[in-house]
Design a protein around this motif. Sequence first.
Motif, short mmCIF file in Angstrom:
data_model
loop_
_atom_site.label_atom_id
_atom_site.label_comp_id
_atom_site.label_asym_id
_atom_site.label_seq_id
_atom_site.Cartn_x
_atom_site.Cartn_y
_atom_site.Cartn_z
N VAL A 52 0.82 -1.21 0.00
CA VAL A 52 0.00 0.00 0.00
C VAL A 52 0.85 1.27 0.00
O VAL A 52 0.38 2.35 -0.39
CB VAL A 52 -0.98 -0.01 1.19
N GLY A 53 2.11 1.16 0.41
CA GLY A 53 2.97 2.33 0.50
C GLY A 53 2.82 3.04 1.83
O GLY A 53 2.18 2.54 2.76
N LEU A 54 3.37 4.23 1.92
CA LEU A 54 3.43 4.95 3.19
C LEU A 54 2.48 6.13 3.28
O LEU A 54 2.40 6.78 4.34
CB LEU A 54 4.87 5.46 3.43
N VAL A 55 1.73 6.41 2.20
CA VAL A 55 0.89 7.60 2.17
C VAL A 55 -0.57 7.27 1.87
O VAL A 55 -1.48 7.78 2.53
CB VAL A 55 1.42 8.62 1.13
N ARG A 56 -0.82 6.42 0.88
CA ARG A 56 -2.19 6.13 0.44
C ARG A 56 -2.95 5.33 1.50
O ARG A 56 -2.38 4.46 2.16
CB ARG A 56 -2.17 5.36 -0.87
N PRO A 57 -4.26 5.58 1.64
CA PRO A 57 -5.04 4.84 2.65
C PRO A 57 -5.37 3.42 2.24
O PRO A 57 -5.68 2.58 3.10
CB PRO A 57 -6.32 5.68 2.79
N LEU A 106 7.37 -6.47 -14.36
CA LEU A 106 6.16 -5.67 -14.53
C LEU A 106 5.96 -4.90 -13.25
O LEU A 106 6.08 -5.47 -12.15
CB LEU A 106 4.94 -6.56 -14.79
N CYS A 107 5.62 -3.61 -13.34
CA CYS A 107 5.51 -2.82 -12.12
C CYS A 107 4.60 -1.63 -12.32
O CYS A 107 4.41 -1.13 -13.43
CB CYS A 107 6.88 -2.34 -11.66
N SER A 108 4.02 -1.16 -11.21
CA SER A 108 3.25 0.08 -11.24
C SER A 108 4.18 1.27 -11.07
O SER A 108 5.37 1.12 -10.74
CB SER A 108 2.20 0.06 -10.12
N ASP A 109 3.64 2.46 -11.30
CA ASP A 109 4.50 3.65 -11.24
C ASP A 109 4.89 4.01 -9.81
O ASP A 109 5.71 4.92 -9.60
CB ASP A 109 3.86 4.84 -11.95
N GLY A 110 4.34 3.30 -8.82
CA GLY A 110 4.80 3.49 -7.46
C GLY A 110 6.26 3.10 -7.29
O GLY A 110 6.95 3.58 -6.38
N LEU A 111 6.75 2.24 -8.18
CA LEU A 111 8.17 1.92 -8.21
C LEU A 111 8.93 2.91 -9.07
O LEU A 111 9.90 3.54 -8.61
CB LEU A 111 8.39 0.50 -8.75
N GLY A 119 7.71 6.14 -0.61
CA GLY A 119 6.51 5.31 -0.69
C GLY A 119 5.23 6.09 -0.84
O GLY A 119 4.21 5.76 -0.23
N ARG A 120 5.25 7.10 -1.70
CA ARG A 120 4.09 7.99 -1.77
C ARG A 120 2.94 7.42 -2.58
O ARG A 120 1.88 8.05 -2.70
CB ARG A 120 4.50 9.36 -2.32
N ASP A 121 3.11 6.24 -3.17
CA ASP A 121 2.04 5.60 -3.94
C ASP A 121 2.05 4.11 -3.61
O ASP A 121 2.99 3.59 -2.99
CB ASP A 121 2.30 5.81 -5.44
N ASN A 122 0.99 3.41 -4.02
CA ASN A 122 1.01 1.96 -3.95
C ASN A 122 2.15 1.44 -4.82
O ASN A 122 2.46 2.04 -5.85
CB ASN A 122 -0.31 1.37 -4.44
N VAL A 123 2.75 0.35 -4.42
CA VAL A 123 3.90 -0.22 -5.14
C VAL A 123 3.60 -1.68 -5.45
O VAL A 123 3.33 -2.47 -4.54
CB VAL A 123 5.20 -0.15 -4.31
N THR A 124 3.63 -2.03 -6.72
CA THR A 124 3.44 -3.43 -7.12
C THR A 124 4.56 -3.82 -8.07
O THR A 124 4.83 -3.13 -9.05
CB THR A 124 2.08 -3.64 -7.80
N VAL A 125 5.21 -4.95 -7.75
CA VAL A 125 6.37 -5.42 -8.49
C VAL A 125 6.20 -6.91 -8.77
O VAL A 125 5.99 -7.70 -7.83
CB VAL A 125 7.67 -5.20 -7.68
N VAL A 126 6.27 -7.30 -10.03
CA VAL A 126 6.22 -8.70 -10.43
C VAL A 126 7.50 -9.02 -11.19
O VAL A 126 7.84 -8.33 -12.16
CB VAL A 126 4.99 -8.99 -11.32
#
Length: 269
Positions: free
Chosen positions: A12-17, A186-191, A225-232
């Motif tokens: 979830v990261g450090l900022v998003r609920p 594959l990753c989201s822009d949180g990374l 960690g300002r966004d959700n982070v997903t890493v595959v």
Amino acid sequence: MLRFSGAGVSDVGLVRPQNEDSAFVGPYVAVVADGVGGAAAGEVASATATYALTATVLGRMGEEPEALLLDGMEAARTSIRRGVQGDLNRLGMATTVTAIVCDGHRAVLAHVGDSRAYLLRDEALTRLTNDHTYVQGLVSAGQLRPEEVGRHPWRNVVLRSLDGDPVHEGVDLLPLPVRPGDRLLLCSDGLTDLVPDPMIEELLGVADPHSAAAVLTQAALAAGGRDNVTVVVLDVVDGPMVVGDGQLLGAVREIANIVDPGAVRLGRC
């Protein structure tokens, strides 16, 4: 027979609920989806798209990867549209999708939005996808230097995503000439918003896929960690066919986030 041996992490990261990212990791299909920031029900959009696309692929294994990806994307779009029609509070919900399918011989990548795919081969990192964002358009036109993207006030404006609109610009489809020993990310822009490509290249080389996914996620958290982070992370291997089980990550793990899950069968997950 080519297939993937992989693992993933979604945080979830450090900022998003809450976590609006979703992912699936399997031996023949992998997906990362990121609910578009600022839109309604991003977690529903990403979970629904991941579920519908993966169900399409697992239900028709053996068919051409291009057809599976295009039909899976359309199934995802249809499910998102159904979700909006059933609850107008979700009007505007959308998601990025970056997905890869392997039929045992070939791998094909489908992409829309600003999540990304990379290839690590012989310790060298290659970015496979092009961000569908306002700032990437400026970079491509020579109006903005790549190093200035992180400071641009419109850096998070996504111009193409998967939503319920039947009139759309489509998705990028890219055949990948992968070989055993390659590693895919594959990753989201949180990374990628927080961890530069040279560091991604270094950390992606960690021995096993799960450890690589974990250290990349920790790098994003350490950078704010300002966004959700997903890493595959997927290793391309040559071996016998295996049962197409897989791992669900992020928002798609909550069945309440999936629009009409009974309309598709995801197989053994």
